[in-house]
Scaffold this active site. Structure first.
Site, short mmCIF file in Angstrom:
data_model
loop_
_atom_site.label_atom_id
_atom_site.label_comp_id
_atom_site.label_asym_id
_atom_site.label_seq_id
_atom_site.Cartn_x
_atom_site.Cartn_y
_atom_site.Cartn_z
N THR A 563 22.63 1.38 28.58
CA THR A 563 22.07 2.45 29.41
C THR A 563 22.60 3.79 28.92
OG1 THR A 563 23.88 2.61 31.03
CG2 THR A 563 22.27 0.84 31.36
N LYS A 587 26.93 6.48 25.34
CA LYS A 587 27.91 7.37 24.68
C LYS A 587 28.85 8.06 25.66
CE LYS A 587 24.41 8.59 21.22
NZ LYS A 587 23.32 7.88 21.91
N GLU A 614 29.82 0.89 18.22
CA GLU A 614 29.25 1.30 16.93
C GLU A 614 27.94 2.06 17.10
OE1 GLU A 614 29.34 2.35 13.61
OE2 GLU A 614 30.55 0.53 13.39
N VAL A 617 27.05 6.12 17.43
CA VAL A 617 26.78 7.04 16.31
C VAL A 617 26.00 6.29 15.24
CG1 VAL A 617 27.80 8.52 14.54
CG2 VAL A 617 28.96 8.25 16.74
N ALA A 619 23.17 4.51 15.43
CA ALA A 619 22.46 3.28 15.80
C ALA A 619 23.08 2.06 15.11
CB ALA A 619 20.98 3.41 15.50
N GLY A 672 9.40 6.12 20.57
CA GLY A 672 10.71 5.66 21.00
C GLY A 672 11.87 6.26 20.26
N GLU A 675 14.83 10.15 23.75
CA GLU A 675 14.98 9.68 25.11
C GLU A 675 13.68 9.99 25.88
OE1 GLU A 675 18.80 8.23 24.55
OE2 GLU A 675 17.50 8.02 26.31
N LYS A 690 28.00 12.64 19.60
CA LYS A 690 28.28 11.79 18.45
C LYS A 690 29.38 12.35 17.57
CE LYS A 690 23.63 9.78 18.16
NZ LYS A 690 22.40 9.65 17.36
N GLY A 805 15.72 4.21 16.66
CA GLY A 805 14.77 3.11 16.82
C GLY A 805 15.39 1.95 17.55
#
Length: 823
Positions: A563, A587, A614, A617, A619, A672, A675, A690, A805
Site C-alpha cells: 500500500t 515508502k 527493495e 527505490v 521497483a 499504471g 499513482e 527514494k 510497472g
C-alpha cells in the site's frame, strides 16, 4: 615445518603464480615451508601429445612444442612485465629467460630425437615429462628471489630414490628419507621449492612417480620431515560432498578421516589421489586441501580425528565408464578355485578391479572394471574357463557396458541404522535401477552400479536426501491487493511449484487484506479463487489482521505491505516484535520520521526478523541490495545521482512538440506508471522519498524536510482540488510545459527529473541533460542510479533498468520474500 603442494591450475598462469607467491610470503613468516609444484597447467599433456606425434613421424609435434614454448614465455613475461624500469628485476628476468630457453631447447632436441628414431621408450618419456616440473619450479623460484623472498630451489630428483620402473617408479623410502632429512637439516632458507612428480633411480636414471606424482612427492617429503601438516593447494575449496559439476548444491566438506578421503578419492573425487595419503597416514600428519584462487576459504582437513556427533555420511562419489563382468553358472556352486582363477587372470593382464560382489549361493561373481579393459577381460577369461563353458558348467562371461558406480561414504555409517535403506529407497523413488551392490564389513562405503545416464539424477537425489535441508515453508500475510498485489499473487501462484522444487521453499499465502475485507487460513489460501474468497471475507482491520497473524503463530511468517498507507506502515513494529519479517513496498516508513526508521532497523536485529524494502527505490531493480553490499564491505558513498521515477521518465520520454503534456500524463496514469493521483509522482515527493531512503541506507541521518525540491508543476496544478481539476490545469498550461521541452531541445538536451545526494545534502528537480550523459538515452520507464563511492570514485557503479510497472514491482517484492526464505 609445513609442506605445501600447488597443482597445475595453481601455477597455470602468471596471475595464479602471483597468488601462490602471496600465499608463500604469508606462510613463510610463521614457519619454514617446503613447496612442491606441478608443471604449468596442461603442459604434461602437451609434452605427451608432442612425443606421441613425433614418435609417429607426425610433424605436428612442432606445433605442440611451439605451444609449450609460448605458454612458458608468456608466463615469464607477465610475471616480469614491469621489469624494464628496474635494473635488479631486469637481471632476474634475463637470467630466467636464459634458463627457460635452455630447458625448452632440451625439450625440442629430445622431441627431434624421438622423431628421428621413431621410438618413445618409457625411459625417454620420463625424461621428457620431467621438464614440465623443472620449468615451473625454475620460473617460480626466480620470481620468488626477484621479490626478495628467502627461497631456494632443490631438485627432487636428488632426494627421491626409486627403482627403474619407468612412468610409475617405486620409492626406496630408506634412502629417500635419509636424503630429505639430511638436506633439510642443513637448509637455512625459509622456503624450499621442489619440483613434484620427478625422481631418480639408484643408478641415476630419471624416473617419475606416475599419476598424482606431485601430490605423492609432497606426501613423501612431509612424512620424512614429520611435518606439522601437508597442504594441497588446488582450484577448488576442498573435497565436496559430491561432484559440484553434477550437483549444484554440493558443498565443501570441512573434515574427513584418512579412510573417508581415500574412499572418496578412489570413487572419483579428483582433488586427492589415494596413494598420496599413504606416507602421511602412517605418520598421522593432517592433510589440508585449500583453494589457491580463494585462499581464505576453510577447505577440507583430512586427519585421523573422527568428527564428534558428525553426520555419518560425509560424501557421495562416482566412477564413470564402468563395465560389469558377470561369471555365473550352476557348476560354480560349492566348487573351490573359481574366484582364484578369475582374479589371477585379471591380475596377469594388469586389469584393475574396482568393485566385487558375489551372491551367497556362489552361483555368480560380479566384477566392476574400467570399460576400456572389458573386451580384453572377456577374451582372456573365456579362454581360461573354456573347458567349463564347453561343458556348460558356467556361462560365457557376460559384459555390460555404459555403467557407472556411485558410492555413499562415511566413517561412522556403521553406527547409524538405515543409511543403506535411505540410499536404495531414494534411488528407487527416482527410478534409478541398480545393477550391483557392494558394501564392506566396515560399512564405510556403500556402492551401487547403475546406468551412466542415471548418474546425475542419482547424485542429486542422494545429495538432497543426505545433505540438503528439508523444504522451508514461508507464510505470507499480504495487505494491499490492488494492481501490484494482484501481480505478486499471480507470480507466487505461477512460480510456487518451481520455487519449491528448485529452492526447497514452500511459499504459502496465509492472509490477504484490502481496504474492505480480509481473510486468513493457517493451511494456506487457495489461489485459484482468492478474489471471491476475499470479497466474502470479514471486514478489514489493520489491528485485526495483525491479531490473526499473531494468533496463528505460523513459522517463518512474513508481512507484505503493498500500500501507500501511512497507517499500515505504522504497525510494522508490531510484526517485527513478534519475529515476523516485513517486506515493504510502501515508502512511508523508511522516508518518514528517522527515529521510526531507526527503530524498525533495531527491531529487525533484535528479533531476528528481516525488514526489506527493495521496491522502495527502483521497483524490481537491486538498488538497495547493492548499496547494502557496498556499505557492508566497508565502502563509503560520496555522491548519488539518479533518475528514480519510472513514471516521470516515461512522461518526459514521450512528451514532445507533437504531443500534449496532458495526454502523456493521462497515458502514464492509464498504463499504471503513476499513482491514481499523478500529482504524487509529478510533484517529486515520490522521488524525494527514494533519494532520502538511499541517503539513510548510506548512513546519513536526514529528514524529508532537509531535501531541496525544485517543483516544475504550475501553482494551479499543485492547488487543484481533484485529479480531474489537475488534468484541466495541464490543458490550460500546455504552453508552459511546451516551453520546458523547447528549451531542452534548443540546448540539445533531454528533460529528466533528477535526484542528487552529495556531501550530506539531497535535492530533486527537473534538469536538462546534455548528450553523452548516462541519463541522456534513458528510455521508456527505466530508472538509473549512479553511486560514486570511495572505491568507485571516478567511474560510478551504475544500476539501470525498468523502474516502474506492476510486474517489475511485484517481482521486486517476490525477490525480497525469497531473500527472507534463504536467510
Amino acid at each position: 615445518m609445513k609442506v605445501l603442494k600447488f597443482g597445475g591450475t595453481s601455477v597455470g598462469s602468471a596471475k595464479n603464480i602471483n597468488k601462490v607467491i602471496s600465499i608463500l610470503d604469508q606462510q613463510s613468516k610463521t614457519s619454514k615451508i617446503a613447496v612442491v609444484v606441478s608443471a604449468v597447467g596442461g603442459i604434461t599433456d602437451k609434452l605427451l601429445e608432442a612425443a606421441n606425434l613425433a614418435c609417429h613421424k607426425n610433424l605436428e609435434y612442432k606445433q605442440k612444442y611451439n605451444a609449450i614454448w609460448t605458454k612458458h614465455n608468456t608466463v615469464v613475461e607477465e610475471l616480469f612485465e614491469n621489469s624494464e624500469n628496474d635494473q635488479r628485476l631486469q637481471k632476474y628476468h634475463e637470467k630466467l629467460n636464459d634458463l627457460v630457453t635452455e630447458k625448452l631447447s632440451d625439450i625440442r632436441n629430445l622431441l627431434d630425437g624421438i622423431y628421428l628414431i621413431n621410438e618413445l621408450s618409457p625411459k625417454t618419456k620420463d625424461k621428457l615429462l620431467s621438464f614440465g616440473e623443472a620449468l615451473s619450479s625454475t620460473i617460480i623460484h626466480h620470481t620468488l628471489k626477484s621479490r626478495n623472498l628467502d627461497a631456494t630451489l632443490k631438485n627432487a630428483q636428488e632426494l627421491i630414490v626409486t627403482d627403474l620402473n619407468y612412468n610409475n617408479a617405486t620409492v626406496n623410502f630408506e634412502l629417500t628419507n635419509t636424503n630429505i632429512q639430511s638436506f633439510f637439516e642443513s637448509n637455512g632458507h625459509s622456503i624450499v621449492l621442489l619440483p613434484g612428480f620427478v625422481s631418480k633411480s639408484a643408478s641415476g636414471e630419471i624416473t617419475t612417480l606416475g599419476r598424482g606424482g606431485s601430490d605423492y612427492t609432497a606426501a613423501i617429503v612431509a612424512a620424512a620431515l614429520d611435518a606439522k601438516e601437508l597442504q594441497i593447494w588446488t582450484d577448488v575449496s576442498g573435497m565436496f560432498t559430491t561432484n559440484p559439476k553434477l550437483v549444484k548444491q554440493a558443498a565443501p566438506i570441512v573434515q574427513l578421516t584418512y579412510q573417508e578421503a581415500v574412499e572418496l578419492s578412489h570413487f572419483g573425487a579428483k582433488v586427492l589421489y589415494p596413494p598420496t595419503v599413504m606416507p602421511v597416514l602412517k605418520k598421522k600428519i593432517p592433510i589440508v586441501i585449500k583453494n589457491t584462487l580463494d585462499p581464505d576459504a576453510i577447505g577440507t582437513t583430512i586427519s585421523q580425528e573422527v568428527t564428534a556427533n558428525g553426520f555419518p555420511v560425509k560424501g557421495l562419489s562416482n566412477i564413470d565408464n564402468i563395465a560389469l563382468l558377470t561369471l555365473q553358472g550352476n557348476g560354480m556352486v560349492g566348487v573351490p578355485g573359481f574366484s582364484k582363477r578369475l582374479f589371477e587372470t585379471l591380475a596377469q593382464e594388469k586389469i584393475n578391479i574396482i568393485l566385487i560382489t558375489q551372491s551367497s549361493s556362489e552361483h555368480s561373481i560380479c566384477i566392476g572394471i574400467s570399460e576400456s579393459d572389458a573386451e580384453r577381460a572377456k577374451e582372456v577369461i573365456d579362454i581360461v574357463f573354456e573347458y567349463e563353458i564347453a561343458l556348460q558348467k558356467i556361462d560365457p562371461l557376460v559384459v555390460e557396458k555404459g555403467l557407472s558406480i556411485i558410492a555413499v561414504v562415511g566413517d561412522k555409517m556403521k553406527s547409524h541404522q538405515g543409511i543403506s535403506g535411505k540410499m536404495f529407497s531414494t534411488l528407487g523413488k527416482n527410478n534409478v535401477n541398480i545393477r550391483a551392490i557392494a558394501q564392506g564389513a566396515s560399512e564405510r562405503n556403500i556402492s551401487a552400479v547403475i546406468h551412466k545416464d542415471d548418474v546425475k539424477k542419482a547424485l542429486n537425489s542422494l545429495h538432497e536426501q543426505f545433505f540438503e535441508i528439508k523444504t522451508k515453508q514461508i507464510n505470507l500475510f499480504i495487505t494491499g491487493v490492488g494492481n501490484v498485489g494482484e501481480r505478486l499473487i499471480e507470480q507466487i501462484k505461477q512460480q510456487k511449484a518451481y520455487v519449491k522444487e528448485r529452492y526447497k521453499i514452500n511459499m504459502r499465502i496465509a492472509g490477504l487484506s484490502n481496504s474492505r475485507h480480509m481473510i486468513v487460513n493457517d493451511e494456506g489460501i487457495n489461489l485459484k479463487d482468492w478474489k471471491a474468497q476475499l470479497e466474502a471475507g470479514e471486514k478489514a482491520s489493520l489491528d485485526g489482521f495483525f491479531a490473526h497473524a499473531k494468533n496463528l503463530n505460523l513459522r517463518n511468517s512474513v508481512f507484505v505491505d503493498i500500500t501507500a498507507n501511512e497507517a499500515v506502515s505504522n504497525i510494522y513494529s508490531n510484526y517485527l516484535k513478534q519475529s515476523m519479517s516485513v517486506v515493504a513496498c510502501n515508502k512511508i516508513a523508511c522516508s518518514g520520521n528517522i527515529e521510526y526508521y531507526n527503530e524498525l532497523k533495531a527491531l529487525s536485529r533484535q528479533y531476528n526478523a528481516s525488514f526489506l524494502f527493495e521496491t522502495n527505490v527502483g521497483a524490481g531493480l537491486p538498488v538497495i541490495d547493492t548499496l547494502s553490499h557496498l556499505i557492508t564491505s566497508g565502502d563509503n558513498v560520496n555522491t548519488i545521482q539518479a533518475v528514480l521515477s519510472g513514471s516521470l521518465n516515461f512522461i518526459f520520454n514521450n512528451f514532445n512538440a507533437e504531443t500534449t503534456f496532458h495526454d502523456v500524463v493521462k497515458q502514464a496514469q492509464e498504463e499504471g506508471y503513476t499513482e491514481p493521483d499523478p500529482r504524487i509522482d509529478l510533484s517529486g515527493i515520490d522521488v524525494a522519498r527514494k533519494v532520502l531512503i538511499l541517503a539513510r541506507e548510506s548512513g546519513h541521518a536526514i529528514e524529508l524536510l532537509d531535501l531541496e525540491s525544485d517543483n516544475f508543476l504550475t501553482e494551479d496544478a499543485m492547488n487543484a482540488n481533484s485529479v480531474d481539476d489537475f488534468f484541466e490545469t495541464l490543458k490550460k498550461d500546455e504552453a508552459y510545459y511546451q516551453s520546458l521541452y523547447k528549451s531542452a531541445e534548443e540546448n540539445n538536451c533531454q528533460l529528466k527529473f533528477v535526484a542528487e545526494f552529495d556531501n550530506g545534502k539531497a535535492k530533486v528537480g527537473l534538469q536538462e541533460i546534455p548528450e553523452g550523459h548516462p541519463f541522456y538515452n534513458l528510455k521508456g520507464k527505466d530508472n538509473i542510479v549512479m553511486f560514486y563511492t570511495q572505491r568507485y570514485s571516478e567511474q560510478p557503479m551504475i544500476i539501470k533498468g525498468a523502474g516502474a510497472g506492476a510486474d517489475v514491482t511485484a517481482s521486486g517484492l517476490f525477490a525480497d520474500i525469497i531473500r527472507i526464505a534463504n536467510n
